[in-house]
Design a protein around this motif. Structure first.
Motif, PDB file in Angstrom:
ATOM      1  N   GLY A   1      32.473  19.814  45.847  1.00 35.35           N
ATOM      2  CA  GLY A   1      33.816  19.352  44.824  1.00 35.35           C
ATOM      3  C   GLY A   1      34.655  20.314  43.836  1.00 35.35           C
ATOM      4  N   PHE A   2      34.173  20.799  43.521  1.00 33.32           N
ATOM      5  CA  PHE A   2      34.265  21.787  42.769  1.00 33.32           C
ATOM      6  C   PHE A   2      35.702  22.635  43.453  1.00 33.32           C
ATOM      7  N   TYR A   3      36.855  22.560  42.269  1.00 32.91           N
ATOM      8  CA  TYR A   3      37.449  23.713  42.552  1.00 32.91           C
ATOM      9  C   TYR A   3      38.432  25.142  41.570  1.00 32.91           C
ATOM     10  N   GLU A   4      38.467  25.213  42.488  1.00 35.84           N
ATOM     11  CA  GLU A   4      38.330  27.552  41.825  1.00 35.84           C
ATOM     12  C   GLU A   4      39.150  27.267  40.491  1.00 35.84           C
ATOM     13  N   ALA A   5      38.822  28.144  40.396  1.00 34.81           N
ATOM     14  CA  ALA A   5      40.045  28.144  38.649  1.00 34.81           C
ATOM     15  C   ALA A   5      39.938  29.682  38.156  1.00 34.81           C
ATOM     16  N   GLU A   6      41.325  29.653  37.946  1.00 38.07           N
ATOM     17  CA  GLU A   6      41.054  31.655  37.276  1.00 38.07           C
ATOM     18  C   GLU A   6      41.886  31.823  36.287  1.00 38.07           C
ATOM     19  N   THR A   7      40.713  31.925  35.072  1.00 35.40           N
ATOM     20  CA  THR A   7      41.622  32.477  33.539  1.00 35.40           C
ATOM     21  C   THR A   7      41.801  33.882  33.189  1.00 35.40           C
ATOM     22  N   LEU A   8      42.020  34.106  32.164  1.00 32.93           N
ATOM     23  CA  LEU A   8      42.063  35.157  31.435  1.00 32.93           C
ATOM     24  C   LEU A   8      40.558  35.701  30.729  1.00 32.93           C
ATOM     25  N   ALA A   9      40.907  37.204  31.095  1.00 29.14           N
ATOM     26  CA  ALA A   9      39.318  37.629  30.487  1.00 29.14           C
ATOM     27  C   ALA A   9      39.397  37.579  28.693  1.00 29.14           C
TER      28      ALA A   9
ATOM     29  N   ARG B   1      35.800  38.368  26.193  1.00 35.76           N
ATOM     30  CA  ARG B   1      35.214  37.203  27.264  1.00 35.76           C
ATOM     31  C   ARG B   1      33.261  38.176  26.955  1.00 35.76           C
ATOM     32  N   PRO B   2      32.880  37.422  26.204  1.00 31.74           N
ATOM     33  CA  PRO B   2      31.198  37.834  27.536  1.00 31.74           C
ATOM     34  C   PRO B   2      30.879  36.456  27.484  1.00 31.74           C
ATOM     35  N   LEU B   3      31.300  35.680  27.994  1.00 25.65           N
ATOM     36  CA  LEU B   3      30.472  34.272  28.848  1.00 25.65           C
ATOM     37  C   LEU B   3      31.580  33.354  28.788  1.00 25.65           C
ATOM     38  N   LEU B   4      31.917  32.678  30.463  1.00 27.26           N
ATOM     39  CA  LEU B   4      32.858  32.149  31.052  1.00 27.26           C
ATOM     40  C   LEU B   4      32.506  30.477  30.594  1.00 27.26           C
ATOM     41  N   ALA B   5      32.174  30.000  29.521  1.00 31.86           N
ATOM     42  CA  ALA B   5      31.750  29.136  29.685  1.00 31.86           C
ATOM     43  C   ALA B   5      32.763  28.173  28.368  1.00 31.86           C
TER      44      ALA B   5
ATOM     45  N   SER C   1      33.691  35.439  37.636  1.00 30.09           N
ATOM     46  CA  SER C   1      35.643  36.229  37.307  1.00 30.09           C
ATOM     47  C   SER C   1      33.970  37.223  36.506  1.00 30.09           C
ATOM     48  N   ASN C   2      34.417  38.320  35.835  1.00 27.51           N
ATOM     49  CA  ASN C   2      33.736  39.524  35.370  1.00 27.51           C
ATOM     50  C   ASN C   2      33.473  38.736  33.556  1.00 27.51           C
ATOM     51  N   ILE C   3      32.361  38.874  33.377  1.00 27.91           N
ATOM     52  CA  ILE C   3      32.191  38.713  31.634  1.00 27.91           C
ATOM     53  C   ILE C   3      31.997  40.770  30.932  1.00 27.91           C
ATOM     54  N   TYR C   4      32.529  41.095  29.776  1.00 24.47           N
ATOM     55  CA  TYR C   4      31.948  42.179  29.223  1.00 24.47           C
ATOM     56  C   TYR C   4      31.046  42.485  28.393  1.00 24.47           C
ATOM     57  N   ILE C   5      30.249  43.679  29.157  1.00 26.02           N
ATOM     58  CA  ILE C   5      29.219  43.458  27.914  1.00 26.02           C
ATOM     59  C   ILE C   5      29.472  45.172  26.904  1.00 26.02           C
ATOM     60  N   PRO C   6      29.278  45.370  26.006  1.00 27.00           N
ATOM     61  CA  PRO C   6      29.818  46.439  25.349  1.00 27.00           C
ATOM     62  C   PRO C   6      28.287  46.730  25.777  1.00 27.00           C
ATOM     63  N   LYS C   7      28.526  48.538  25.478  1.00 24.24           N
ATOM     64  CA  LYS C   7      26.902  48.906  26.487  1.00 24.24           C
ATOM     65  C   LYS C   7      26.510  49.543  24.773  1.00 24.24           C
ATOM     66  N   GLN C   8      27.513  49.567  23.719  1.00 26.65           N
ATOM     67  CA  GLN C   8      27.168  50.054  22.757  1.00 26.65           C
ATOM     68  C   GLN C   8      28.642  49.978  21.199  1.00 26.65           C
ATOM     69  N   LEU C   9      28.374  49.583  20.373  1.00 28.39           N
ATOM     70  CA  LEU C   9      29.648  49.293  19.297  1.00 28.39           C
ATOM     71  C   LEU C   9      29.482  50.085  18.014  1.00 28.39           C
ATOM     72  N   PRO C  10      30.560  51.027  17.004  1.00 23.74           N
ATOM     73  CA  PRO C  10      32.033  50.296  18.324  1.00 23.74           C
ATOM     74  C   PRO C  10      31.569  51.354  19.715  1.00 23.74           C
ATOM     75  N   VAL C  11      32.948  50.535  20.745  1.00 20.66           N
ATOM     76  CA  VAL C  11      32.583  51.476  22.114  1.00 20.66           C
ATOM     77  C   VAL C  11      33.577  52.760  21.907  1.00 20.66           C
ATOM     78  N   THR C  12      32.704  53.254  22.585  1.00 19.55           N
ATOM     79  CA  THR C  12      32.633  54.792  23.032  1.00 19.55           C
ATOM     80  C   THR C  12      32.754  55.137  25.102  1.00 19.55           C
ATOM     81  N   GLU C  13      32.098  54.618  25.983  1.00 13.83           N
ATOM     82  CA  GLU C  13      32.530  53.917  27.230  1.00 13.83           C
ATOM     83  C   GLU C  13      32.822  52.984  27.902  1.00 13.83           C
TER      84      GLU C  13
END
Length: 807
Positions: free
Chosen positions: A517-525, A561-565, A589-601
């Motif tokens: 009973g769920f409908y698919e949504a698409e939101t911005l990253a 975003r680090p979470l979809l919630a 969808s994807n979440i984005y997890i930095p390997k280190q901060l500030p971002v170098t890769e």
């Protein structure tokens, strides 16, 4: 951007039709959205000479005999125009003709007298005073006496022209002018480019009072000002008014028209300040002060911030830089001296100012794409030439050129012919590459090896940045995309097609959610820190280690975003505001997890499955059932354990999702304090149940068996028994289920179907009723065997948990 065909012909000897040129522009990368035929809606309208004009008795009409050349020398036409006279040359719409707007003219009687057409006014032909003198006179269009009868009217009034409506992409700022398009036309037709005149002479007069300084060089790297005196405001010549009109601008006065003309022709927005209206001759380009106000030429008042750039007369703003001049420096009929401004402003600043203030103008649209310093110089020279050509002012020696130090030459770089061909995947002959680049006004020197080139880009081509890739683009758009031969990429392999195993699994996950009973949504990253604040996520939580956008398009889209919630909760809130009181949504969808901060890769992009359910009928167990069904679809059992440390979920109605003992997700009811802060209508808060969940797809899918093995339908029917157990209030349902399954291997399914609390049970006690299913393997189960299984289960519950059956 509108470009008249006739204006282009002033710079290039065009020997093709407008339609052919349209195709060539398409071929070299310019989208012609529309080719407008100015006289396309007009047919059978010709020059007619009124040879006889007699008033019709008892009416306001005149009966005319009209000579229309080859169409007839004695055509009778009635007209009610008061300015008609014998000998008049005018526009005659004959029987069967059409006028702008689809108006059709037919021969018919007027006041009892046959009329074989209509004599036309300028307005009826779609003309105005700028397009053709006398077009706005009340009555018939009075044409010159040397016009030949029968000549199509388009040729006489200048409607035998075309307008190219071209969409200019952001990277080709050099083409947002007639001259810019003419450069491209000259290159594609291999014709010489005739530059507009920019010569002028200056008088010896110097005004020592005038000074110009730039305080904000980061926002204004180049500012040119020139003092012009003895202004004689008046009407612009017909050719200038016509060119402006073809591009959609009305003539105002010669000085103002020059600034608009230069913007259209050269691509440089100009501004002229009335020096008599300025409080001081000290011009300063600076950031606005916080709360500073300005009233622009359209009489709108704006409150500014330091993010806005202004031109000041020493004390107060007299122009909103790159957008519009101030009302307090407007050119008037009494203006006698002025300061011409030609500048280069930072395009991002102009874009933010124009959008932030809601003040989008022709000038701001040019600056948003970018103006080169070459264009700034050329624009000023062209404007001063026109001042002298029109004889409307004295160009003095007082001139200022404030620069942040940018080089006055094009970008230099080394490129290889072989490198260009490698990018294109074809072999373009060296002489062809050199010819194309020369036609596009690049300076190219081929070295002795026949491969290496020393290249200098034109100063107006600020989009040329990365050498060979940019040159390859220039070469192929002129050489022709049809020469490109399709080839496989080096790493490409031939396959039978179809989806990969991972793609099939993701598709299955989506089908499973839809089945629940769920409908698919698409939101911005992207979202903002405020979205994490909405879920009460602590400042030191791992979810706060986010990747920030350097140049966000909105203050609401500043982090990856680090979470979809938060994304799904925003969708739920939006639905509730619109009256959708219940629903189920999911997003994969994807979440984005930095390997280190500030971002170098590059960060880790990890696929998550988020889901949300809301409505008065939703509860924890309904969502839990959907989660269990999701796992079952992949051949695994998803179990739960209480979760009390998830900031955005209710500590008593939240659970971690376990697969083979490992946590792969979480779900539960939205915490009360989070719910209370949502901006929702009061009528939507009644019985408000919002459930959020999120599954780490990567972790979950790693635990799913590679293939689900077929199991035949059992030969014997399962046997069911119900048990009502009394347990402490704090005991979780899952604990009881686990112990029951451990006690009896023949127990295949346990379902909770009721919870009861009452005084008879005692304080802090509850009764949980379960339905137990026993599945026989190779023979039917006897009642005695079932009793023995139940006794074993009750004994294990008593021994391990102190649980007894409810009597």
């Amino acid at each position: 951007m509108k470009v008249p065909f006739s204006w282009l012909k002033q710079y290039v000897d065009i020997d093709v039709t407008a339609q052919e040129l349209e195709d060539k522009l398409f071929g070299c990368g310019f989208e012609v959205e529309e080719l407008i035929d100015l006289g396309g809606e007009i047919s059978k309208v010709v020059v007619g000479v009124v040879t006889e004009c007699v008033p019709q008795e008892g009416t306001h009409l005149h009966i005319c005999k009209v000579d229309c050349g080859e169409y007839g020398h004695d055509i009778q036409i009635s007209t009610g125009a008061s300015n008609v006279y014998a000998g008049m040359h005018t526009a005659a719409a004959l029987d069967g003709s059409t006028l702008p707007g689809g108006v059709k003219i037919k021969a018919k009687p007027l006041m009892g007298v046959e009329s074989n057409g209509m004599l036309c006014s300028g307005e009826e032909l779609g003309l105005n005073e700028d397009l053709y003198p006398g077009a706005e006179v009340y009555g018939l269009l009075d044409l010159p006496k040397d016009t030949v009868p029968g000549t199509p009217i388009q040729q006489v009034v200048g409607l035998d022209d075309y307008i190219f409506d071209i969409s200019i992409t952001a990277n080709r700022a050099d083409c947002q002018s007639v001259l810019g398009i003419a450069r491209e036309v000259a290159a594609v037709l291999n014709k010489p480019l005739k530059m507009p005149a920019t010569d002028y002479t200056v008088s010896d007069y110097v005004d020592s009072r005038l000074s110009i300084s730039v305080e904000a060089e980061d926002l204004c790297p180049r500012y040119i000002g020139h003092y012009v005196r003895n202004i004689t405001p008046g009407e612009s010549p017909r050719w200038m008014r016509r060119q402006l009109a073809l591009c959609g601008l009305r003539s105002i006065s010669n000085v103002v028209d020059i600034t608009n003309y230069v913007m259209l022709e050269i691509g440089q927005p100009m501004h002229a300040f009335d020096m008599d209206a300025l409080e001081s001759c000290q011009i300063l380009v600076r950031r606005a002060k916080d709360g500073e106000k300005i009233t622009t030429l359209d009489e709108k008042e704006f409150t500014l911030t330091p993010n806005n750039l202004v031109i000041c007369d020493g004390s107060k703003p007299v122009a909103l830089a790159g957008v519009m001049g101030g009302l307090n420096s407007e050119i008037k009929d009494t203006t006698t001296q002025l300061l011409f401004e030609s500048a280069k402003f930072a395009r991002d600043n102009i874009r933010k100012t124009a959008r932030g203030l809601g003040q989008n103008t022709d000038a701001s649209s040019h600056y948003e794409k970018g103006i080169s310093e070459y264009t700034t110089e050329l624009g000023m020279a062209r404007a001063l030439h026109l001042i002298q050509e029109l004889g409307c002012g004295e160009v003095t020696s007082t001139h200022f050129d404030c620069s942040a130090g940018a080089p006055r030459e094009g970008k230099r770089f080394t490129a290889k012919v072989s490198g260009i061909n490698a990018i294109l995947g074809i072999t373009v002959p060296t002489d062809v590459i050199l010819d194309i680049l020369n036609r596009l006004q690049f300076e190219v020197k081929l070295e002795a090896d026949g491969d290496t080139m020393q290249v200098v880009a034109p100063r107006w081509r600020e989009d040329i940045e990365v050498g060979e890739p940019d040159l390859a683009e220039e070469v192929i758009r002129e050489y022709g995309y049809e020469h490109i031969v399709p080839t496989f990429l080096k790493a490409a392999t031939v396959t039978t097609g179809g989806l990969t195993a991972e793609q099939k699994a993701q598709a299955k996950a989506k089908r499973t959610m839809c089945a629940q009973g769920f409908y698919e949504a698409e939101t911005l990253a992207f979202y903002a820190d405020a979205d994490l604040d909405m879920l009460h996520i602590a400042a030191d939580a791992p979810e706060r280690k986010v990747i920030r956008i350097l140049n966000p398009i909105s203050s609401h889209l500043t982090i990856m975003r680090p979470l979809l919630a938060p994304s799904l909760l925003n969708v739920v809130v939006d639905n509730l505001r619109k009256g959708n009181a219940e629903g189920r949504l999911f997003e994969m969808s994807n979440i984005y997890i930095p390997k280190q901060l500030p971002v170098t890769e590059l960060p880790e992009e990890r696929l998550h499955l988020g889901f949300a359910a809301w409505g008065s009928e939703e509860d924890f167990f309904a969502v839990k059932g959907a989660v269990e069904s999701f796992g079952a679809a992949f051949g695994v059992e998803l179990t739960v354990e209480r979760a009390t440390d998830v900031a955005w979920l209710h500590p008593g109605i939240a659970a971690y999702i376990l697969c083979k003992g490992e946590r792969v997700g979480v779900f539960g009811k939205l915490a009360n304090d989070v719910t209370s802060e949502l901006k929702l209508p009061k009528d939507s808060r009644a019985n408000l149940n919002i459930y959020l969940g999120e599954i780490d797809w990567v972790a979950f899918h790693a635990l799913v068996p590679a293939a689900i093995h077929y199991q035949p339908i059992p030969e014997f029917a399962p046997v069911q028994r119900d048990l009502a157990l009394v347990a402490p209030e704090s005991m979780e349902c899952g604990t009881l289920v686990t112990e029951m399954q451990r006690a009896c291997k023949q127990l295949t399914k346990v379902e909770l179907f009721d919870i009861y609390r009452g005084e008879k049970l005692g304080a802090d006690k509850k009764s949980m009723a379960f339905s137990l299913s026993f599945q026989p393997a190779d023979k039917p189960l006897t009642p005695d065997e079932i009793d023995r299984f139940v006794k074993k289960i009750l004994g294990n519950l008593k021994f391990k948990l102190g649980i007894e059956i409810r009597e």
